[in-house]
Motif scaffolding. Sequence first.
Motif, PDB file in Angstrom:
ATOM      1  N   ALA A   1       0.876  -1.170   0.000  1.00 27.66           N
ATOM      2  CA  ALA A   1       0.000   0.000   0.000  1.00 27.66           C
ATOM      3  C   ALA A   1       0.911   1.216   0.000  1.00 27.66           C
ATOM      4  O   ALA A   1       1.815   1.330   0.820  1.00 27.66           O
ATOM      5  CB  ALA A   1      -0.894  -0.009   1.234  1.00 27.66           C
ATOM      6  N   TYR A   2       0.697   2.130  -0.954  1.00 28.44           N
ATOM      7  CA  TYR A   2       1.610   3.256  -1.110  1.00 28.44           C
ATOM      8  C   TYR A   2       1.350   4.333  -0.057  1.00 28.44           C
ATOM      9  O   TYR A   2       0.213   4.532   0.375  1.00 28.44           O
ATOM     10  CB  TYR A   2       1.489   3.831  -2.517  1.00 28.44           C
ATOM     11  CG  TYR A   2       2.112   2.930  -3.548  1.00 28.44           C
ATOM     12  CD1 TYR A   2       3.459   3.060  -3.887  1.00 28.44           C
ATOM     13  CD2 TYR A   2       1.368   1.926  -4.161  1.00 28.44           C
ATOM     14  CE1 TYR A   2       4.042   2.217  -4.823  1.00 28.44           C
ATOM     15  CE2 TYR A   2       1.948   1.077  -5.088  1.00 28.44           C
ATOM     16  CZ  TYR A   2       3.288   1.228  -5.420  1.00 28.44           C
ATOM     17  OH  TYR A   2       3.867   0.390  -6.324  1.00 28.44           O
TER      18      TYR A   2
ATOM     19  N   THR B   1      -7.388   0.648  19.055  1.00 29.18           N
ATOM     20  CA  THR B   1      -7.128  -0.733  18.641  1.00 29.18           C
ATOM     21  C   THR B   1      -7.632  -0.890  17.208  1.00 29.18           C
ATOM     22  O   THR B   1      -8.805  -0.649  16.928  1.00 29.18           O
ATOM     23  CB  THR B   1      -7.856  -1.739  19.560  1.00 29.18           C
ATOM     24  OG1 THR B   1      -7.363  -1.596  20.899  1.00 29.18           O
ATOM     25  CG2 THR B   1      -7.617  -3.168  19.082  1.00 29.18           C
ATOM     26  N   VAL B   2      -6.724  -1.272  16.317  1.00 27.33           N
ATOM     27  CA  VAL B   2      -7.037  -1.338  14.890  1.00 27.33           C
ATOM     28  C   VAL B   2      -6.741  -2.740  14.372  1.00 27.33           C
ATOM     29  O   VAL B   2      -5.699  -3.323  14.696  1.00 27.33           O
ATOM     30  CB  VAL B   2      -6.220  -0.303  14.089  1.00 27.33           C
ATOM     31  CG1 VAL B   2      -6.573  -0.372  12.600  1.00 27.33           C
ATOM     32  CG2 VAL B   2      -6.455   1.099  14.624  1.00 27.33           C
ATOM     33  N   LEU B   3      -7.650  -3.247  13.571  1.00 28.81           N
ATOM     34  CA  LEU B   3      -7.456  -4.548  12.918  1.00 28.81           C
ATOM     35  C   LEU B   3      -7.030  -4.320  11.481  1.00 28.81           C
ATOM     36  O   LEU B   3      -7.668  -3.574  10.739  1.00 28.81           O
ATOM     37  CB  LEU B   3      -8.750  -5.358  12.959  1.00 28.81           C
ATOM     38  CG  LEU B   3      -8.741  -6.681  12.181  1.00 28.81           C
ATOM     39  CD1 LEU B   3      -7.774  -7.677  12.807  1.00 28.81           C
ATOM     40  CD2 LEU B   3     -10.155  -7.272  12.104  1.00 28.81           C
ATOM     41  N   GLU B   4      -5.947  -4.970  11.092  1.00 32.43           N
ATOM     42  CA  GLU B   4      -5.478  -4.955   9.706  1.00 32.43           C
ATOM     43  C   GLU B   4      -5.575  -6.380   9.161  1.00 32.43           C
ATOM     44  O   GLU B   4      -5.078  -7.323   9.780  1.00 32.43           O
ATOM     45  CB  GLU B   4      -4.029  -4.479   9.627  1.00 32.43           C
ATOM     46  CG  GLU B   4      -3.455  -4.557   8.211  1.00 32.43           C
ATOM     47  CD  GLU B   4      -1.943  -4.373   8.165  1.00 32.43           C
ATOM     48  OE1 GLU B   4      -1.429  -4.045   7.082  1.00 32.43           O
ATOM     49  OE2 GLU B   4      -1.275  -4.567   9.201  1.00 32.43           O
TER      50      GLU B   4
ATOM     51  N   ASP C   1      -6.918  -5.019   3.295  1.00 35.20           N
ATOM     52  CA  ASP C   1      -6.083  -4.993   2.091  1.00 35.20           C
ATOM     53  C   ASP C   1      -5.946  -6.431   1.613  1.00 35.20           C
ATOM     54  O   ASP C   1      -4.937  -7.092   1.832  1.00 35.20           O
ATOM     55  CB  ASP C   1      -4.720  -4.378   2.406  1.00 35.20           C
ATOM     56  CG  ASP C   1      -3.846  -4.226   1.166  1.00 35.20           C
ATOM     57  OD1 ASP C   1      -4.344  -4.517   0.055  1.00 35.20           O
ATOM     58  OD2 ASP C   1      -2.669  -3.842   1.309  1.00 35.20           O
ATOM     59  N   MET C   2      -6.998  -6.904   0.955  1.00 39.54           N
ATOM     60  CA  MET C   2      -7.058  -8.294   0.521  1.00 39.54           C
ATOM     61  C   MET C   2      -7.875  -8.384  -0.763  1.00 39.54           C
ATOM     62  O   MET C   2      -8.604  -7.444  -1.120  1.00 39.54           O
ATOM     63  CB  MET C   2      -7.674  -9.169   1.615  1.00 39.54           C
ATOM     64  CG  MET C   2      -9.020  -8.674   2.106  1.00 39.54           C
ATOM     65  SD  MET C   2      -9.637  -9.508   3.596  1.00 39.54           S
ATOM     66  CE  MET C   2      -9.832 -11.182   3.013  1.00 39.54           C
TER      67      MET C   2
END
Length: 301
Positions: A50-51, A69-72, A155-156
């Motif tokens: 990811a740019y 709290t972040v889920l990637e 990002d999938m």
Amino acid sequence: SSSAGILPHHDIIGQLPGQFLPTSTGARLLLRRPSLDEYVLLMPRGPTIAYPKDISAILMMMDIHPGDTVLEIGSGSGAMSLFLSRAVGPKGRVISYEIRDDHHNLAKKNYRHWRAAWEIGHMEEWPDNVDFVLKDISTAAADMKSVTLDAIVLDMLHPQIALPVVHPSLKQGGVCAVYLANITQVIGLLDRIQTFKLPFLCERIIEVTHRNWLVVPAKIKNCKSSQMVETQENIEEAPQKEYEEIHIQDQVVLKEDEFNESFSGDGETFSSVPYVARPSCWQEAHSAFLTKLRKFRPLHS
């Protein structure tokens, strides 16, 4: 080693940034630390990253704060993970899922190397706040039950698979940002949300474009030779000389008639050296579509 000459590593190691170091040919190179966006563009990568221009927009979309709290989903090469790590800070937490073993290991390695380099020249260490998880998110429903998420970034290839699993853990009003390469994927995502009546409202779909510009000293080219436009003032001016030596490859060459047309004007002089300003011939192409989804509370609940 470069076209500007050779600069041995031992002349660089231990030096402070912000100074010029001479190469074997006498050219001077500016020493500085890489920024995070430069690091992620040059670090080893497996999948396309990811740019940074897109990541900054995603962070604004999700309105990340220190302590969140972040889920990637989709660690990839670890670019997004690093930016999320900085955004949530030492008291925050990033949970990064990746299905592929090679991508998982590469993301951890790049994250570890950045943290190690950060310790050089900084009083505080980079926070160790990213949990890299090697697992298919579609099988992680049990894991998600014990987590309350402030935001999610997907990002999938098929993000619609993950939404039913992760949306119960996202706080009401929270944002899910989705990074997709083409508009067909965006349509598939929105169709899935509509078909399965998932509690998400699509607020924005954007592309991020940057237009690069070139603003450099010009050269006059006549039939006999090609030489820098010089006056007594800029010959004696050291800072201008440094600029010419560092950015010699960026100089614009003008023919004499082009120069006269461009800079003769009404006789008023703004600078001792003529400059040319124009859009750069190298422009950043399309990278992704960014989709902002907002979780809402259904009326019947």
